[in-house]
Design a protein around this motif. Structure first.
Motif, PDB file in Angstrom:
ATOM      1  N   THR A  51     -94.847  47.593  29.528  1.00 15.22           N
ATOM      2  CA  THR A  51     -96.069  48.164  28.974  1.00 15.22           C
ATOM      3  C   THR A  51     -97.036  48.605  30.079  1.00 15.22           C
ATOM      4  O   THR A  51     -98.226  48.747  29.841  1.00 15.22           O
ATOM      5  N   THR A  52     -96.533  48.775  31.282  1.00 12.31           N
ATOM      6  CA  THR A  52     -97.282  49.306  32.439  1.00 12.31           C
ATOM      7  C   THR A  52     -98.338  48.344  32.987  1.00 12.31           C
ATOM      8  O   THR A  52     -99.151  48.752  33.818  1.00 12.31           O
ATOM      9  N   LEU A  53     -98.345  47.094  32.549  1.00  8.25           N
ATOM     10  CA  LEU A  53     -99.379  46.184  33.040  1.00  8.25           C
ATOM     11  C   LEU A  53     -99.024  45.594  34.396  1.00  8.25           C
ATOM     12  O   LEU A  53     -99.877  45.085  35.102  1.00  8.25           O
ATOM     13  N   ASP A  73     -99.409  56.506  32.452  1.00 11.30           N
ATOM     14  CA  ASP A  73    -100.399  56.939  31.468  1.00 11.30           C
ATOM     15  C   ASP A  73     -99.757  57.599  30.255  1.00 11.30           C
ATOM     16  O   ASP A  73    -100.231  57.444  29.130  1.00 11.30           O
ATOM     17  N   ARG A  76     -98.420  54.852  28.071  1.00 11.17           N
ATOM     18  CA  ARG A  76     -99.471  54.171  27.291  1.00 11.17           C
ATOM     19  C   ARG A  76     -99.795  54.906  25.996  1.00 11.17           C
ATOM     20  O   ARG A  76    -100.228  54.298  25.024  1.00 11.17           O
ATOM     21  N   ARG A  77     -99.601  56.213  25.988  1.00 12.80           N
ATOM     22  CA  ARG A  77     -99.877  56.974  24.765  1.00 12.80           C
ATOM     23  C   ARG A  77     -98.792  56.754  23.716  1.00 12.80           C
ATOM     24  O   ARG A  77     -98.990  57.055  22.548  1.00 12.80           O
TER      25      ARG A  77
ATOM     26  N   ARG B 120    -105.858  47.766  29.402  1.00 13.97           N
ATOM     27  CA  ARG B 120    -104.976  48.362  30.409  1.00 13.97           C
ATOM     28  C   ARG B 120    -103.736  48.977  29.781  1.00 13.97           C
ATOM     29  O   ARG B 120    -103.077  49.795  30.414  1.00 13.97           O
ATOM     30  N   SER B 121    -103.411  48.582  28.556  1.00 17.17           N
ATOM     31  CA  SER B 121    -102.246  49.192  27.908  1.00 17.17           C
ATOM     32  C   SER B 121    -102.635  50.440  27.129  1.00 17.17           C
ATOM     33  O   SER B 121    -101.789  51.082  26.517  1.00 17.17           O
ATOM     34  N   LEU B 122    -103.925  50.783  27.129  1.00 16.75           N
ATOM     35  CA  LEU B 122    -104.373  51.973  26.400  1.00 16.75           C
ATOM     36  C   LEU B 122    -104.464  53.174  27.338  1.00 16.75           C
ATOM     37  O   LEU B 122    -104.714  53.017  28.523  1.00 16.75           O
ATOM     38  N   PRO B 123    -104.279  54.367  26.777  1.00 14.88           N
ATOM     39  CA  PRO B 123    -104.343  55.567  27.620  1.00 14.88           C
ATOM     40  C   PRO B 123    -105.787  55.965  27.914  1.00 14.88           C
ATOM     41  O   PRO B 123    -106.217  57.046  27.577  1.00 14.88           O
ATOM     42  N   ARG B 289    -106.709  47.745  38.344  1.00 15.04           N
ATOM     43  CA  ARG B 289    -105.392  48.350  38.127  1.00 15.04           C
ATOM     44  C   ARG B 289    -104.275  47.332  38.227  1.00 15.04           C
ATOM     45  O   ARG B 289    -103.253  47.436  37.561  1.00 15.04           O
ATOM     46  N   ALA B 291    -104.756  44.006  37.925  1.00 15.46           N
ATOM     47  CA  ALA B 291    -105.189  42.710  37.387  1.00 15.46           C
ATOM     48  C   ALA B 291    -104.117  42.088  36.508  1.00 15.46           C
ATOM     49  O   ALA B 291    -103.440  42.765  35.751  1.00 15.46           O
TER      50      ALA B 291
END
Lengths: 370, 293
Positions: A51-53, A73, A76-77, B120-123, B289, B291
């Motif tokens: 999930t890009t974290l 990014d 995330r969408r 952070r998981s949102l665009p 970024r 964290a």
């Protein structure tokens, strides 16, 4: 063609700990992968990477066909995440929480409000919509959190232990929501410690321990691999145990186990219900009084214990989950695991990380005849 | 007379359709998060109220406990009024730096509760969560300054310049407060618990604000501290506000050591604050970024 969630050789270390130690995943579009493992197995780390974290040290991953490391990014969408904690702002109302998330998904204020209303309705939160989340019960917070993950109806969803800490009724309700979601075509990666949950929701299951995928397959395949069915007998009086044991060993196809304090004898068998009838007759003839008898097929719990050497809930992190799974530290939790016969755990572990299990003879039944 | 500049208004939601990325998207995301933080502040009024009590206490303590003993050189009869005028810019400046603790604790709390993970998981824009928080803190700081100014007026503080200059003085104070909330943001992202963020956001503020020209004239300090005090970024804003309020005193020299910031306090104050924002915003966004809760 890689699936909607695809990962190859993911490695992530935190200091000395290898949280992910070469994880491969491939989840076809529209299916559910249940990721099963004890605390600290690496499930959450895997979700965080996908999930890009979190950036992995090595490996690559694609979600919805997008490279996670190259275009976080865009990923995330396309995703929704419902984490281990209900990540909602408790001082905001349910409606405010969802509207905010919608706006941060770049919806207009009006669209975000409308969508929030729809989701509150769908998740049965309309009555509480304008109360702060602080006043919500655990189940309501979870539903709100899940709703927040669904604001843009993402094609790919990640849920990290979505029902941990919920009471059975709320868990049931959440399962129904998830099933509905999947019926609508969403691809889902679900981590859980509850084997029942994976059994019910997942098309495929992978078992993770110490940062590695140690087995994968459908629920039935995994159960079949753990060994066949067993007969469990609880005798009425302790003095009947030796006789009953002799009877059962006569019918069994392997060494059985005895739990003296519960007066329970378990023995692996082949032959199903017919054999059970014979055993009952024989015990009767020999004058053994029984309190309970049943044919037991392996559950995912058994699969889990045989694969990892410990039960799902109790992660002891003792590192002896290797070939030791068979010897074990004893204790009640390992009952009946000593004699699974030919398909013993050590052999199963050999195939770790490999393809799917062979054989498909198991059935999903948990309870035998009582 | 001062009603203090209510510079930052509560951000109104912007209804712009599907802006993606860029400055516009970043501003919009920041306002969405800022609004969320303001709603929180309104629903936890205790925090705002305690935030007000502390500076009021300082005003009263310094004025009536120390005020009688601290001698402002060359002050005419009864130096209490001279000290009162000298003191206020210092108290105002110290008050705005306390925004650090608020920002730090708020962000640490969001980390702790998993909200940062959700964001952070949102665009959304990467800096927006922190910018939204610091903007909300700016609103709170402005509110605190208004109340504090009223209290100061009640106990006899007066300004001696035109309204524009007085407002400019408050603007510089707010800018300093905004800069310090970025330090708080970095602290909040770096510690494990909100409690640690609160104390970690406060302890270093005491030496910083006391080794300065805020509460006593620098000329009474040892030579080394005089240099430290006059180059202290905090002192520049205090001196600038004092100048813009017309609270300077001809008997207190602008500078003892001849430090440049003391000779040009207004310019120095702006430079210091912008520098702090540039450095700490960069560090905080980078930390955000990567964290991990």
């Amino acid at each position: 063609m890689p699936g909607a969630i695809y990962a190859e050789g993911l490695v992530k270390t935190f200091g000395e700990v290898r949280a992910l130690d070469g994880v491969d995943l491939d989840v076809p579009e529209g299916t559910v992968l249940g990721m099963l493992g004890p605390n600290g197995a690496g499930k959450t780390t895997a979700v965080r990477v996908l999930t890009t974290l979190l950036r992995p040290d090595r490996g690559r991953a694609e979600v919805a066909g997008i490279d996670v490391l190259a275009h976080p990014d865009r990923v995330r969408r396309a995703i929704g995440l419902s984490g281990q904690f209900a990540a909602v702002d408790e001082y905001l109302t349910g409606r405010e929480n969802l509207t905010m998330v919608g706006q941060l998904y770049q919806m207009s204020g009006r669209d975000a409000k409308r969508r929030a209303g729809e989701l509150l309705e769908r998740f049965n939160l309309s009555d509480a919509a304008d109360r702060t989340a602080k006043t919500y019960s655990g189940g309501m917070r979870r539903r709100l959190d899940l709703a927040a993950a669904l604001v843009v109806s993402p094609p790919v969803m990640f849920m990290d232990e979505p029902t941990t800490g919920l009471d059975p009724r709320n868990r049931q309700a959440l399962w129904e929501v998830i099933e509905e979601l999947v019926a609508g075509g969403t691809t889902l990666l679900l981590t859980t410690q509850y084997l029942e949950e994976a059994d019910r929701l997942a098309h495929d299951i992978c078992v993770v321990d110490h940062g590695k995928v140690i087995a994968r397959g459908t629920s039935d395949q995994l159960k079949a691999r753990t060994g066949g069915e067993r007969v469990e007998v609880v005798v009425h009086a302790a003095e009947h145990i030796p006789v009953a044991e002799a009877v059962l060993n006569g019918f069994g196809k392997g060494e059985g186990t005895i739990e003296p304090h519960t007066r329970k004898i378990t023995v692996p068998v082949a032959g199903g219900a017919k054999l059970l009838a014979e055993i009952i007759r024989e015990l009767d003839t020999r004058g053994v009084e029984i309190d309970d008898i049943g044919l037991r097929r392996p559950t995912l719990d058994d699969v889990f214990i045989s694969l990892t050497g410990h039960v799902a809930e109790a992660a002891d992190g003792s590192g002896e989950s290797g070939a030791d799974a068979d010897g074990g530290t004893g204790g009640r939790q390992k009952k009946g695991r000593k004699a699974t016969g030919p398909g013993e755990p050590a052999a199963v572990r050999e195939t770790a990380g490999g393809g799917t299990a062979d054989g498909d003879r198991g059935t999903a039944d948990k309870e035998g005849v009582k | 007379m001062t009603t203090a500049s209510q510079q930052a208004q509560p951000p109104a939601p912007v209804h712009s359709p599907r802006q993606r990325g860029g400055i516009g998207g970043s501003v919009r995301d920041s306002l969405v998060v800022g609004k969320r933080n303001l709603i929180r502040m309104m629903r936890i009024p205790e925090v705002v109220i305690f935030g007000l009590i502390q500076p009021i206490m300082f005003v009263v303590l310094f004025t009536y406990v120390f005020g009688g003993s601290i001698l402002i050189p060359g002050a005419p009869s009864g130096n209490a009024q001279a000290y009162r005028e000298f003191l206020m810019a210092g108290i105002f400046a110290q008050t705005v730096t306390f925004a650090t603790a608020g920002a730090g604790a708020g962000i640490a709390d969001d980390m702790h509760k998993g909200l940062i993970d959700r964001f952070r998981s949102l665009p959304m824009s990467r800096g927006a969560v922190l910018t939204g928080r610091t903007l909300a803190d700016l609103v709170q700081t402005a509110l605190t300054l208004v109340v504090l100014a009223v209290v100061a007026l009640l106990i006899g503080w007066r300004t001696h310049e035109n309204l524009a200059k007085v407002l400019a003085g408050f603007a510089l104070l707010l800018l300093l407060g905004y800069a310090f909330s970025w330090i708080g943001a970095l602290i909040g992202l770096s510690v494990r618990t909100p409690e640690a963020a609160t104390s970690g956001g406060l302890i270093w503020l005491f030496p910083l604000t006391f080794i300065s020209n805020a509460f006593v004239p620098v000329n009474g300090m040892p030579a080394v501290l005089q240099h430290v005090a006059e180059w202290n970024p905090f002192s520049a804003t205090v001196a600038a506000a004092r100048e813009l309020f017309g609270n300077t005193n001809q008997h207190v020299p602008k500078s003892v050591t001849g430090a440049w910031p003391m000779e040009h306090p207004v310019v120095a104050s702006v430079i210091w604050s912008l520098l702090i924002i540039a450095v700490f915003r960069t560090l905080a966004v980078r930390k955000y970024r990567s964290a991990t809760a």
